[in-house]
Motif scaffolding. Structure first.
Motif, PDB file in Angstrom:
ATOM      1  N   MET A   1     -70.024 -20.551  16.236  1.00  0.00           N
ATOM      2  CA  MET A   1     -70.834 -21.339  17.405  1.00  0.00           C
ATOM      3  C   MET A   1     -70.028 -23.093  17.460  1.00  0.00           C
ATOM      4  O   MET A   1     -69.316 -23.005  18.793  1.00  0.00           O
ATOM      5  N   THR A   2     -69.642 -23.874  16.256  1.00  0.00           N
ATOM      6  CA  THR A   2     -68.662 -24.995  16.807  1.00  0.00           C
ATOM      7  C   THR A   2     -67.311 -24.726  17.069  1.00  0.00           C
ATOM      8  O   THR A   2     -67.198 -25.867  18.239  1.00  0.00           O
ATOM      9  N   LEU A   3     -66.688 -23.356  16.724  1.00  0.00           N
ATOM     10  CA  LEU A   3     -65.817 -23.368  16.999  1.00  0.00           C
ATOM     11  C   LEU A   3     -65.488 -22.906  19.118  1.00  0.00           C
ATOM     12  O   LEU A   3     -64.898 -22.967  20.227  1.00  0.00           O
ATOM     13  N   VAL A   4     -66.212 -22.194  19.583  1.00  0.00           N
ATOM     14  CA  VAL A   4     -67.182 -21.988  20.818  1.00  0.00           C
ATOM     15  C   VAL A   4     -66.972 -22.991  21.462  1.00  0.00           C
ATOM     16  O   VAL A   4     -66.234 -22.790  22.308  1.00  0.00           O
ATOM     17  N   ASN A   5     -67.760 -23.924  21.025  1.00  0.00           N
ATOM     18  CA  ASN A   5     -68.448 -24.748  21.864  1.00  0.00           C
ATOM     19  C   ASN A   5     -67.237 -26.559  22.039  1.00  0.00           C
ATOM     20  O   ASN A   5     -66.928 -26.395  23.266  1.00  0.00           O
ATOM     21  N   LYS A   6     -66.360 -26.198  20.955  1.00  0.00           N
ATOM     22  CA  LYS A   6     -65.235 -26.901  21.245  1.00  0.00           C
ATOM     23  C   LYS A   6     -64.514 -26.082  22.733  1.00  0.00           C
ATOM     24  O   LYS A   6     -63.567 -27.203  23.367  1.00  0.00           O
ATOM     25  N   LEU A   7     -63.940 -24.976  22.580  1.00  0.00           N
ATOM     26  CA  LEU A   7     -63.209 -24.780  23.214  1.00  0.00           C
ATOM     27  C   LEU A   7     -63.970 -24.579  25.035  1.00  0.00           C
ATOM     28  O   LEU A   7     -63.407 -24.916  25.782  1.00  0.00           O
ATOM     29  N   VAL A   8     -65.388 -24.818  24.775  1.00  0.00           N
ATOM     30  CA  VAL A   8     -66.101 -24.200  26.073  1.00  0.00           C
ATOM     31  C   VAL A   8     -66.025 -26.057  26.643  1.00  0.00           C
ATOM     32  O   VAL A   8     -65.311 -26.326  27.851  1.00  0.00           O
ATOM     33  N   LEU A   9     -66.407 -26.824  25.356  1.00  0.00           N
ATOM     34  CA  LEU A   9     -66.333 -28.230  26.334  1.00  0.00           C
ATOM     35  C   LEU A   9     -64.582 -29.127  26.393  1.00  0.00           C
ATOM     36  O   LEU A   9     -64.728 -30.052  27.076  1.00  0.00           O
ATOM     37  N   SER A  10     -63.890 -28.358  25.842  1.00  0.00           N
ATOM     38  CA  SER A  10     -62.740 -29.050  26.038  1.00  0.00           C
ATOM     39  C   SER A  10     -61.226 -28.010  26.565  1.00  0.00           C
ATOM     40  O   SER A  10     -60.266 -28.994  26.770  1.00  0.00           O
ATOM     41  N   GLY A 240     -74.605 -24.319   3.493  1.00  0.00           N
ATOM     42  CA  GLY A 240     -74.436 -25.469   4.904  1.00  0.00           C
ATOM     43  C   GLY A 240     -72.463 -26.721   3.959  1.00  0.00           C
ATOM     44  O   GLY A 240     -72.535 -26.937   4.359  1.00  0.00           O
ATOM     45  N   ALA A 241     -72.854 -26.717   2.872  1.00  0.00           N
ATOM     46  CA  ALA A 241     -71.429 -27.613   2.360  1.00  0.00           C
ATOM     47  C   ALA A 241     -70.508 -26.650   1.795  1.00  0.00           C
ATOM     48  O   ALA A 241     -69.106 -27.728   1.986  1.00  0.00           O
ATOM     49  N   LEU A 242     -70.304 -24.938   1.785  1.00  0.00           N
ATOM     50  CA  LEU A 242     -69.440 -24.830   2.057  1.00  0.00           C
ATOM     51  C   LEU A 242     -68.267 -24.708   3.259  1.00  0.00           C
ATOM     52  O   LEU A 242     -66.918 -24.114   3.248  1.00  0.00           O
ATOM     53  N   ASN A 243     -69.737 -23.805   4.350  1.00  0.00           N
ATOM     54  CA  ASN A 243     -69.351 -23.567   5.407  1.00  0.00           C
ATOM     55  C   ASN A 243     -68.078 -24.395   6.225  1.00  0.00           C
ATOM     56  O   ASN A 243     -67.621 -24.051   7.728  1.00  0.00           O
ATOM     57  N   LYS A 244     -68.107 -25.642   5.640  1.00  0.00           N
ATOM     58  CA  LYS A 244     -67.322 -26.968   6.733  1.00  0.00           C
ATOM     59  C   LYS A 244     -65.315 -26.471   6.076  1.00  0.00           C
ATOM     60  O   LYS A 244     -65.093 -27.059   7.639  1.00  0.00           O
ATOM     61  N   LEU A 245     -65.395 -25.951   5.160  1.00  0.00           N
ATOM     62  CA  LEU A 245     -63.777 -25.495   5.118  1.00  0.00           C
ATOM     63  C   LEU A 245     -62.925 -24.345   6.657  1.00  0.00           C
ATOM     64  O   LEU A 245     -62.237 -24.568   6.707  1.00  0.00           O
ATOM     65  N   PRO A 246     -63.929 -23.562   5.918  1.00  0.00           N
ATOM     66  CA  PRO A 246     -63.023 -22.717   6.357  1.00  0.00           C
ATOM     67  C   PRO A 246     -63.838 -22.801   8.153  1.00  0.00           C
ATOM     68  O   PRO A 246     -62.309 -22.527   9.105  1.00  0.00           O
ATOM     69  N   ILE A 247     -64.820 -23.778   8.511  1.00  0.00           N
ATOM     70  CA  ILE A 247     -64.954 -24.199  10.218  1.00  0.00           C
ATOM     71  C   ILE A 247     -63.339 -24.818  10.646  1.00  0.00           C
ATOM     72  O   ILE A 247     -62.384 -24.273  11.173  1.00  0.00           O
ATOM     73  N   ALA A 248     -62.938 -25.957   9.591  1.00  0.00           N
ATOM     74  CA  ALA A 248     -61.920 -26.572   9.338  1.00  0.00           C
ATOM     75  C   ALA A 248     -60.251 -25.782   9.977  1.00  0.00           C
ATOM     76  O   ALA A 248     -59.762 -26.394  10.326  1.00  0.00           O
ATOM     77  N   MET A 253     -56.033 -23.265  12.671  1.00  0.00           N
ATOM     78  CA  MET A 253     -54.449 -22.182  13.352  1.00  0.00           C
ATOM     79  C   MET A 253     -54.935 -22.314  15.133  1.00  0.00           C
ATOM     80  O   MET A 253     -54.656 -21.999  15.604  1.00  0.00           O
ATOM     81  N   TRP A 254     -56.481 -22.257  15.195  1.00  0.00           N
ATOM     82  CA  TRP A 254     -56.883 -21.847  16.595  1.00  0.00           C
ATOM     83  C   TRP A 254     -56.071 -22.918  17.920  1.00  0.00           C
ATOM     84  O   TRP A 254     -56.137 -22.287  18.934  1.00  0.00           O
TER      85      TRP A 254
END
Length: 322
Positions: A1-10, A240-248, A253-254
Motif C-alpha cells: 500500500m505504501t509503495l502504491v500510494n507513493k507511485l500514485v501521489l508522486s 508492525g515493527a518488522l515490515n518497515k525494513l522490506p518497505i524501505a 529498488m523501485w
C-alpha cells in the motif's frame, strides 16, 4: 500500500490525494459488502445514526491523518517517510501518559532515543530536502497520535468489533473525500491533460494504481483482524515493527530516489527502534493484570499509516488474547 500510494501521489502529472482516499474508502466498503455476501468472515454493524454521530469525529481525525500522510508521501521518499513515522509512536506514548495516565518505561525511552536518532540521521542525509515534506510529516505525526488516542477513548462507548471500525470509518469519510476532491483538486486540468491521447498510457497506469490501492486498502482491513484472531497481539505488533525494513528496501529498488549510507543507517536505526519498542511494550503488558486493557479493532488507515497503527495500537492488547 505504501509503495502504491507513493507511485500514485508522486509518479503522475496530477497528485489527487482526496481522490485516492475516496477510491480506497469506496473499495474497502464495496469489497467488505461483497466478502460478506459470499460468506467470508467479514461481519460488521449496520450503519445507524447514534453510532455514526458518536464515531464521526473519530472518522474526521482519521481523514486528517490520511490526508497529511498522503501529502508527506508526495514530497518525501518512502524510506524517509517510514523513518519519521516512528516519531508518531513517541507522540502517542506521551499522549496516553497525559490522557490515560499510562507509564513510559526506561526501555521505551531507549527506543524513543533510537527513533529520534534515526530521524536526525535521515534528515541530515536527505539530499532532496523539501520543507513542505517535513511540514506535512510533522502534521501527520500529530494527527496520527490524535486519531489513535481519540479512537481509544471513543471505541468503548460504541463497543465496535473487528470490521465495525473499518466499515464506519470508510463509509463516513467517503462523502467527505469526494466533496473535498471536487472542491480542492484540479479536475479541469486532470481531464484536459489525460484527454490527450498522448497521455493514454500514463492514464492507464494511473487507473491501475488506483485500483490496486483500493484492493490493498480492503486487504489490510481484512488481514489485520484475521492476524489478531489466529495469532496474538505480540505477533501483530511485531509485524508492525518488522515490515518497515522490506518497505524501505523495496522503495530503494523501485523508485529513483538517491540512496546514501546515511539513509540506509537511518532505516536500520528505525528498524531497531521498532524492535526495542515492541519488546518494551510486551514486557509492560506482562506486568499488567490480565484483562486490564482491550485492543481497539485495527483500522484500514495507513492504508498510509497502518504500520504506525500496528506499533501504537496493536501492542496495547492484554493477555486475554491467549
Amino acid at each position: 500500500m505504501t509503495l502504491v500510494n507513493k507511485l500514485v501521489l508522486s509518479g503522475f502529472q496530477y497528485h489527487m490525494v482526496f481522490f485516492m482516499l475516496a477510491v480506497q474508502a469506496f473499495g474497502s466498503v464495496a469489497l467488505m459488502v461483497l466478502a460478506n455476501r459470499v460468506g467470508l468472515q467479514v461481519r460488521y454493524r449496520a450503519m445507524n445514526r447514534p453510532d455514526a454521530k458518536t464515531w464521526f469525529p473519530v472518522a474526521c481525525s482519521q481523514a486528517m491523518m490520511l490526508y497529511t500522510g498522503g501529502k508527506a508521501l508526495e514530497y518525501l521518499d518512502v524510506p524517509l517517510f517510514t523513518v519519521f513515522k516512528n516519531l508518531t509512536i513517541i507522540a502517542v506514548a506521551y499522549g496516553e501518559k497525559w490522557v490515560f495516565r499510562a507509564t513510559v518505561t526506561p526501555l521505551m525511552l531507549a527506543a524513543f532515543g533510537l527513533m529520534v536518532m534515526s530521524s536526525l540521521v535521515g534528515a541530515w542525509n536527505d539530499l532532496t530536502f523539501n520543507g513542505w515534506g517535513y511540514f506535512w510529516m510533522t502534521a501527520n505525526c500529530f494527527t496520527s497520535a490524535t486519531f489513535v488516542i481519540h479512537m481509544r477513548k471513543v471505541i468503548k462507548q460504541v463497543n465496535f468489533q473487528d470490521f465495525d471500525t473499518v466499515y464506519f470509518n470508510n463509509l463516513l469519510t467517503l462523502p467527505l473525500y469526494i466533496i473535498l476532491s471536487i472542491v480542492q483538486e484540479n479536475w479541469s486540468g486532470f481531464f484536459s491533460y489525460y484527454g490527450d491521447k498522448a497521455n493514454a498510457d500514463e492514464l492507464s497506469l494511473f487507473i491501475r494504481g488506483m485500483f490496486v490501492s483500493g484492493v490493498a486498502a480492503f486487504a489490510i482491513s481484512y488481514c489485520s483482524p484475521w492476524c489478531l484472531r489466529t495469532t496474538s497481539s505480540t505477533t501483530y505488533s511485531m509485524i508492525g515493527a518488522l515490515n518497515k525494513l522490506p518497505i524501505a528496501i523495496f522503495a530503494m529498488m523501485w523508485f529513483p530516489d538517491p540512496i546514501t549510507a546515511g539513509g540506509v543507517l537511518a532505516v536500520m536505526l528505525g528498524f531497531a527502534a521498532g524492535l526495542v519498542y515492541t519488546h518494551a511494550k510486551n514486557l509492560q503488558k506482562r506486568e499488567q493484570p490480565s484483562g486490564a486493557q482491550v485492543l481497539p479493532p485495527p483500522i484500514s488507515m495507513d492504508r498510509l499509516d497502518q504500520n504506525t497503527a500496528n506499533d501504537t495500537v496493536g501492542s496495547k492488547n492484554s493477555s486475554s488474547d491467549k
